[in-house]
Write a protein that holds these residues in place. Structure first.
Motif, PDB file in Angstrom:
ATOM      1  N   GLU A 137      -7.414  11.892  -7.814  1.00 33.40           N
ATOM      2  CA  GLU A 137      -8.259  10.890  -7.180  1.00 33.40           C
ATOM      3  C   GLU A 137      -7.463   9.643  -6.800  1.00 33.40           C
ATOM      4  OE1 GLU A 137     -11.308  11.042  -6.212  1.00 33.40           O
ATOM      5  OE2 GLU A 137     -11.717  13.055  -7.000  1.00 33.40           O
ATOM      6  N   LEU A 138      -6.458   9.284  -7.618  1.00 36.92           N
ATOM      7  CA  LEU A 138      -5.634   8.123  -7.308  1.00 36.92           C
ATOM      8  C   LEU A 138      -4.818   8.357  -6.043  1.00 36.92           C
ATOM      9  CD1 LEU A 138      -4.694   5.327  -8.143  1.00 36.92           C
ATOM     10  CD2 LEU A 138      -2.912   6.412  -9.555  1.00 36.92           C
ATOM     11  N   LYS A 184      -5.607  10.403  -3.592  1.00 39.86           N
ATOM     12  CA  LYS A 184      -6.558  10.461  -2.473  1.00 39.86           C
ATOM     13  C   LYS A 184      -6.977   9.070  -2.036  1.00 39.86           C
ATOM     14  CE  LYS A 184     -10.946  12.544  -1.128  1.00 39.86           C
ATOM     15  NZ  LYS A 184     -12.083  13.399  -1.565  1.00 39.86           N
ATOM     16  N   SER A 185      -7.302   8.179  -2.983  1.00 39.20           N
ATOM     17  CA  SER A 185      -7.733   6.825  -2.624  1.00 39.20           C
ATOM     18  C   SER A 185      -6.601   6.031  -1.994  1.00 39.20           C
ATOM     19  CB  SER A 185      -8.262   6.109  -3.866  1.00 39.20           C
ATOM     20  OG  SER A 185      -7.232   5.960  -4.844  1.00 39.20           O
ATOM     21  N   SER A 186      -5.349   6.196  -2.478  1.00 39.58           N
ATOM     22  CA  SER A 186      -4.223   5.488  -1.885  1.00 39.58           C
ATOM     23  C   SER A 186      -3.973   5.955  -0.452  1.00 39.58           C
ATOM     24  CB  SER A 186      -2.961   5.711  -2.736  1.00 39.58           C
ATOM     25  OG  SER A 186      -3.163   5.232  -4.060  1.00 39.58           O
ATOM     26  N   ARG A 187      -4.115   7.239  -0.234  1.00 42.97           N
ATOM     27  CA  ARG A 187      -3.923   7.785   1.113  1.00 42.97           C
ATOM     28  C   ARG A 187      -5.008   7.275   2.066  1.00 42.97           C
ATOM     29  NH1 ARG A 187      -1.068  12.359   2.766  1.00 42.97           N
ATOM     30  NH2 ARG A 187      -1.758  13.205   4.796  1.00 42.97           N
ATOM     31  N   GLU A 188      -6.248   7.229   1.597  1.00 41.33           N
ATOM     32  CA  GLU A 188      -7.342   6.733   2.432  1.00 41.33           C
ATOM     33  C   GLU A 188      -7.147   5.266   2.787  1.00 41.33           C
ATOM     34  OE1 GLU A 188      -9.826   8.198   3.916  1.00 41.33           O
ATOM     35  OE2 GLU A 188      -9.142  10.158   3.193  1.00 41.33           O
ATOM     36  N   ARG A 189      -6.567   4.479   1.851  1.00 33.61           N
ATOM     37  CA  ARG A 189      -6.334   3.068   2.150  1.00 33.61           C
ATOM     38  C   ARG A 189      -5.340   2.912   3.286  1.00 33.61           C
ATOM     39  NH1 ARG A 189      -4.551  -0.457  -2.845  1.00 33.61           N
ATOM     40  NH2 ARG A 189      -6.628   0.249  -3.473  1.00 33.61           N
ATOM     41  N   TYR A 221       0.943   4.221  -2.918  1.00 34.63           N
ATOM     42  CA  TYR A 221       0.796   5.641  -2.587  1.00 34.63           C
ATOM     43  C   TYR A 221       1.925   6.475  -3.193  1.00 34.63           C
ATOM     44  CZ  TYR A 221       0.364   9.854   0.276  1.00 34.63           C
ATOM     45  OH  TYR A 221       0.248  11.160   0.688  1.00 34.63           O
ATOM     46  N   SER A 270       0.830  -1.203   0.000  1.00 40.79           N
ATOM     47  CA  SER A 270       0.000   0.000   0.000  1.00 40.79           C
ATOM     48  C   SER A 270       0.867   1.257   0.000  1.00 40.79           C
ATOM     49  CB  SER A 270      -0.925  -0.013   1.217  1.00 40.79           C
ATOM     50  OG  SER A 270      -1.797  -1.131   1.186  1.00 40.79           O
TER      51      SER A 270
END
Length: 454
Positions: free
Chosen positions: A191-192, A194-199, A167, A163
């Motif tokens: 968006e990519l 942002k989604s990696s950070r949220e994971r 990121y 992960s």
């Protein structure tokens, strides 16, 4: 001759004057009209069952009015089934005692044994969000106090490493495409990231490591796991080098600044207690201290073996003196109060089918009456129906009166309609220890047997 005539005339004159005075007084005497004084009934009796009475007017189940009983009808009312009359000597011998029904407020105090437990709302059980191996265990002893967001351990997880790589790739991709003239490409790169950070956040990567990763783009082999709340470490489920999964409990952390206490109360005490009642607690391990709390919850079921209801009490514990699994004596001051007509509990004859008391109608006269009971406390019981404040009830020897009452009632029912009610018209002595007679069933010999005539 003249002397006799004078006497006769004098007597005739006196007689005439008397008759005239009587006629004048009778003719001119003012007439006074008297208004009859309304009679006040003593009580009211059911028209269908004379044994059922009421101190106030009411209707029976069929809608018929109760019949008033006046003072001049007392002798007739005395023949109602169940009414008992005894002479003063017998009343004293059998120990009849009475008490006045009064209107007062009943309160209750519930005492029980409690057990101190954790506050479940302040209990944290920490599990990893991914599989991996424990590299470093920084908190390795139970009983230690930890602060919120304190570093507990380091874990190596291939998923966390992957992960991080995703990121960093998303950050590099955004840097390359942030000046692209195509808006959709720029938005896709953002968006990519942002989604990696949220994971990473969802995998419990701490904020400081996430900031370092964003700044340095250096992938960390191990990531830290921090405690989400302050408290005492009650259990440690892992050791260094151990393989863990999301099903593994790493730590159990409890905040003991507030504790719960469980207590069991009996069914007859349940109507008294309610949420919010004040509670006091004493413990053998902390002598001389009284802890104050409140009743927080009443569980909606009963224990099948003990037939008791569990309640939950809440206490503040700033000094951490209250420890889980300690036993305590709790006192619940029931906040519910009942304002009703009360009588001593020993005045009630409980036959199973009904509750009955004996009401004093007159000196030596006792009337059985069915009552509806409410809550009981401190030797007093509330009477919901059947009795008014100020009436006297029998508190001792009422079982002897009950036996006599049933005997009189049966005798009255067996009597022919035209037979006089001798059993109720005069008091009969009840059996007492002084004159109970022989117990062997043999008749007492006649003292004048020698003078018996054949």
């Amino acid at each position: 001759m003249n002397k006799r005539l004078i006497i006769a005339v004098f007597l005739a004159l006196l007689l005439g004057l008397g008759i005239g005075y009587w006629f004048a007084a009778e003719k001119f005497q003012p007439k006074v009209e008297t208004t009859p004084v309304p009679r006040k009934p003593l009580y009211y009796r059911s028209p269908m069952d004379p044994a059922v009475t009421s101190p106030v007017p009411r209707k029976d189940s069929m809608g018929m009015d109760y019949v008033p009983v006046y003072a001049d009808q007392e002798q007739a009312a005395e023949t109602a089934p169940g009414t008992v009359r005894i002479d003063p000597v017998t009343e004293q011998n059998i120990g009849v005692r009475t008490a006045v029904a009064g209107k007062e407020t009943l309160s209750h105090v519930v005492r029980a044994v409690g057990r101190v437990a954790y506050d479940e709302e302040r209990l944290v059980r920490l599990h990893p969000k991914t599989e991996g191996w424990i590299e470093t265990l920084r908190i390795d002893k139970t009983g230690e106090w930890v602060k919120k967001n304190e570093d507990l351990l380091s874990i190596y997880s291939p998923q966390l490493v992957a992960s991080q790589q995703e990121y960093i790739l998303a950050l590099n991709n955004l840097k390359a495409l942030e000046k692209s003239p195509i808006e959709d490409i720029r938005r896709g790169a953002e968006e990519l990231v942002k989604s990696s950070r949220e994971r990473l956040k969802l995998l419990d990567v701490p904020a400081h490591q996430l900031r370092d990763l964003t700044r340095t783009h250096e992938i960390k082999k191990t990531l830290h796991i921090h405690t989400p709340a302050a408290g005492i470490v009650m259990n440690i489920g892992v050791r260094e080098g151990q393989y863990v999964t999301p099903a593994t409990e790493l730590y159990m952390i409890a905040n003991l600044s507030t504790v719960w206490v469980y207590a069991d109360i009996y069914e007859y005490e349940l109507p008294w207690v309610q949420v919010g009642d004040r509670v006091e607690m004493r413990l053998a391990g902390i002598p001389g201290r009284v802890f104050e709390g409140h009743l927080a919850y009443i569980y909606p079921y009963a224990e099948p073996k003990t037939r008791t209801i569990k309640v939950r009490l809440t206490f503040d514990n700033p000094e951490l003196l209250l420890k889980p699994d300690m036993f305590a004596e709790v006192t619940i001051f029931a906040g519910r109060k009942v304002d009703a007509v009360t009588i001593p509990a020993q005045a009630v004859i409980r036959s199973g089918a009904r509750n009955q008391v004996f009401v004093v109608r007159a000196p030596g006269k006792f009337e059985p009456r069915t009552v509806t009971l409410g809550l009981a406390s401190n030797g007093k019981v509330a009477v919901l129906e059947g009795l008014e404040a100020g009436e006297k009830v029998v508190t001792s020897a009422q079982f002897l009166l009950d036996s006599e009452s049933k005997l009189r009632e049966v005798t009255t029912k067996m009597r022919e309609p035209d037979e006089p009610a001798d059993l109720s018209s005069k008091p009969l002595p009840l059996p007492t220890p002084q004159n109970s007679g022989n117990t062997d069933g043999e008749a007492e010999p006649n003292r004048h047997e020698g003078h018996r005539h054949d």
